[in-house]
Design an enzyme around this catalytic site. Structure first.
Site, mmCIF file in Angstrom:
data_model
loop_
_atom_site.group_PDB
_atom_site.id
_atom_site.type_symbol
_atom_site.label_atom_id
_atom_site.label_comp_id
_atom_site.label_asym_id
_atom_site.label_seq_id
_atom_site.Cartn_x
_atom_site.Cartn_y
_atom_site.Cartn_z
ATOM 1 N N ARG A 230 0.811 -1.205 0.000
ATOM 2 C CA ARG A 230 0.000 0.000 0.000
ATOM 3 C C ARG A 230 0.856 1.272 0.000
ATOM 4 O O ARG A 230 0.381 2.347 -0.360
ATOM 5 C CB ARG A 230 -0.965 -0.015 1.195
ATOM 6 C CG ARG A 230 -2.092 0.969 1.105
ATOM 7 C CD ARG A 230 -3.359 0.501 1.829
ATOM 8 N NE ARG A 230 -3.133 -0.152 3.103
ATOM 9 C CZ ARG A 230 -2.980 0.489 4.271
ATOM 10 N NH1 ARG A 230 -3.005 1.794 4.317
ATOM 11 N NH2 ARG A 230 -2.805 -0.202 5.378
ATOM 12 N N ASP B 225 -7.770 17.229 -17.351
ATOM 13 C CA ASP B 225 -7.972 15.832 -17.717
ATOM 14 C C ASP B 225 -7.489 15.658 -19.150
ATOM 15 O O ASP B 225 -8.067 16.211 -20.092
ATOM 16 C CB ASP B 225 -9.456 15.478 -17.594
ATOM 17 C CG ASP B 225 -9.716 13.992 -17.758
ATOM 18 O OD1 ASP B 225 -8.990 13.346 -18.554
ATOM 19 O OD2 ASP B 225 -10.651 13.465 -17.116
ATOM 20 N N LYS C 95 -7.978 3.989 -20.514
ATOM 21 C CA LYS C 95 -8.241 4.299 -21.911
ATOM 22 C C LYS C 95 -6.980 4.140 -22.762
ATOM 23 O O LYS C 95 -6.469 3.049 -22.900
ATOM 24 C CB LYS C 95 -8.836 5.697 -22.012
ATOM 25 C CG LYS C 95 -9.973 5.990 -21.014
ATOM 26 C CD LYS C 95 -11.093 4.970 -21.003
ATOM 27 C CE LYS C 95 -12.343 5.443 -20.296
ATOM 28 N NZ LYS C 95 -12.293 5.512 -18.833
ATOM 29 N N TYR D 128 -16.254 14.306 -17.957
ATOM 30 C CA TYR D 128 -16.723 12.923 -17.876
ATOM 31 C C TYR D 128 -17.872 12.856 -16.866
ATOM 32 O O TYR D 128 -17.813 13.483 -15.807
ATOM 33 C CB TYR D 128 -15.570 12.017 -17.474
ATOM 34 C CG TYR D 128 -15.966 10.617 -17.076
ATOM 35 C CD1 TYR D 128 -16.744 9.830 -17.915
ATOM 36 C CD2 TYR D 128 -15.564 10.082 -15.861
ATOM 37 C CE1 TYR D 128 -17.122 8.535 -17.548
ATOM 38 C CE2 TYR D 128 -15.921 8.799 -15.484
ATOM 39 C CZ TYR D 128 -16.705 8.036 -16.337
ATOM 40 O OH TYR D 128 -17.073 6.772 -15.967
#
Length: 424
Positions: A89, A208, A233, A143
């Site tokens: 982590r 973005d 993507k 988005y």
């Protein structure tokens, strides 16, 4: 980032190499070269060609005092622990390779990877809120889930929606972030990133860059402090990995690592490996798909069954177009193109934003941002352009535009998208 040392330290010192540490930045190289080599500079010294996948969740340490000091240092600044890894982590060597590569491609000091694009955006909002700066200024469209996260205030944030010209006036003393997406999802609206960054003043600009990728633009060069990607993507590029990443300066990266450690939104090492592999072909994929998309945009703009085509001045592999007939019939009619959410894969995808990706946005606000009920979003892949056109032509069926629409086409083959609404 983790320093990857040879198991034989004597041999490592004998065969010293300027790229011993994966964090080392070599002399400036072309983007295509960086895409292939960034994050891999130390492999040959270790006798490796393909990057290793480290699946460990924990790592042995016989010096607990030193371990405590390293953990204290991370807690103070979020700086990556030097030396061997500590715990999954806190960070992972395979994921670190991808972060190094993406930072080099975007031209930033650092990058921090997360389990998804939304986890990455959530970490940014939490990092700003932790300093008492909960107000966000944002430009639509974004988005759909990003829009919803801001509008619903799920993380305690408050948003002011504006157009690019209104950013400076929308800023408040508690504004912690300005957010834009360019080209935007799904209308492909573009903003002048340099002008927006100037309007932000000292408030960090988050851009973005999912649609453009660093192949077409690098927002940090225009003043953005934070560059967000849904790495699911184009960065992954094959529809088989879910991830997000923020490229930024090292100071902000430290805060993001602390948020990631505390919230657990870590990227799996296998995903990190797939993303690093995806980056190696990113320039080739984006440029090839963009050439096909530009041709399809031209043909769609000349088709009387299509009333408007949105294609960015920047170029790229995304097209948005509005049809005169029923968009749902187009979705149902494709055979080669895949009707599915997401984008940026090697195969071509089509979806109806008002029904899926932006369904969660209020209908009036959605339409006000240019996402009409007849809009379709096409993510162009690597298939042959003639095969794709044959499929789209069949799916469009016999719907026709009004006669006056045909007379407009001779003046403008297709429309580039402007920020804040449909193409002008």
């Amino acid at each position: 980032m983790f320093t990857l040392r040879s198991m034989d330290s004597a041999a490592a010192s004998t065969h010293a190499h300027p790229y011993d540490d994966v964090r080392t930045s070599p002399a400036p190289r072309a983007l295509a070269t960086e895409a292939v080599h960034a994050g891999r500079d130390d492999l040959a010294r270790q006798g490796l060609h393909a990057p290793p996948i480290d699946l460990s969740t924990t790592y042995p340490s016989y010096d607990s005092r030193a371990e405590a000091a390293r953990i204290d240092a991370f807690a103070a600044t979020g700086a990556e622990p030097q030396g061997p890894p500590v715990y999954g982590r806190l960070g992972n060597p395979t994921v670190a390779r991808f972060e190094t590569a993406l930072a080099r491609l975007e031209g930033t000091e650092s990058a921090v990877a997360f389990a998804s694009g939304m986890a990455a955006l959530s970490a940014v909002l939490l990092a700003r809120a932790a300093t008492g700066l909960r107000h966000v200024v944002a430009v639509r469209p974004l988005y759909g889930c990003s829009d919803h996260l801001l509008t619903a205030g799920l993380l305690g944030s408050e948003v002011t929606w504006t157009d690019p010209a209104g950013i400076a006036d929308a800023l408040r003393p508690d504004t912690g972030l300005v957010m834009v997406e360019s080209p935007a999802n799904p209308t492909l609206a573009e903003v002048d990133l340099r002008a927006v960054a100037h309007a932000c003043g000292t408030v960090p600009l988050l851009a973005d860059n999912t649609f453009a990728t660093p192949v077409l633009q690098r927002p940090a060069e225009h003043g953005a402090r934070l560059v967000l990607h849904s790495a699911t993507k184009y960065l992954g590029g094959h529809g088989d990995v879910l991830a997000g990443v923020v490229a930024c300066d090292e100071e902000f990266a430290g805060r993001l690592r602390q948020i990631r450690f505390a919230t657990g939104g870590v990227l799996h090492p296998l995903a990190g490996y797939l993303l690093l592999r995806g980056l190696s072909t990113l320039p080739v994929r984006v440029r090839a798909a963009s050439a096909t998309a530009a041709e399809l945009a031209r043909r769609l703009a000349a088709d009387p069954r299509v009333t408007r085509v949105h294609y960015p001045r920047l170029g790229g592999a995304m097209i948005a177009f509005e049809v005169s007939g029923d968009p749902h019939e187009v979705i149902a009619g494709v055979r080669l193109v895949t009707p599915a959410v997401s984008l940026g894969s090697v195969d071509t995808l089509i979806q109806h934003p008002a029904s899926i990706s932006h369904r969660i946005v209020d209908a009036d606000e959605r339409r006000g941002a240019g996402v009409s009920d007849r809009l379709l979003r096409l993510s162009v892949g690597l298939e042959d352009v003639e095969d794709l056109w044959r499929d789209l032509d069949g799916a469009l069926g016999g719907a026709c535009a009004p006669p006056e629409r045909l007379g407009e086409r001779g003046e403008r083959p297709y429309e580039t998208a402007a920020a804040g609404g449909p193409a002008a």
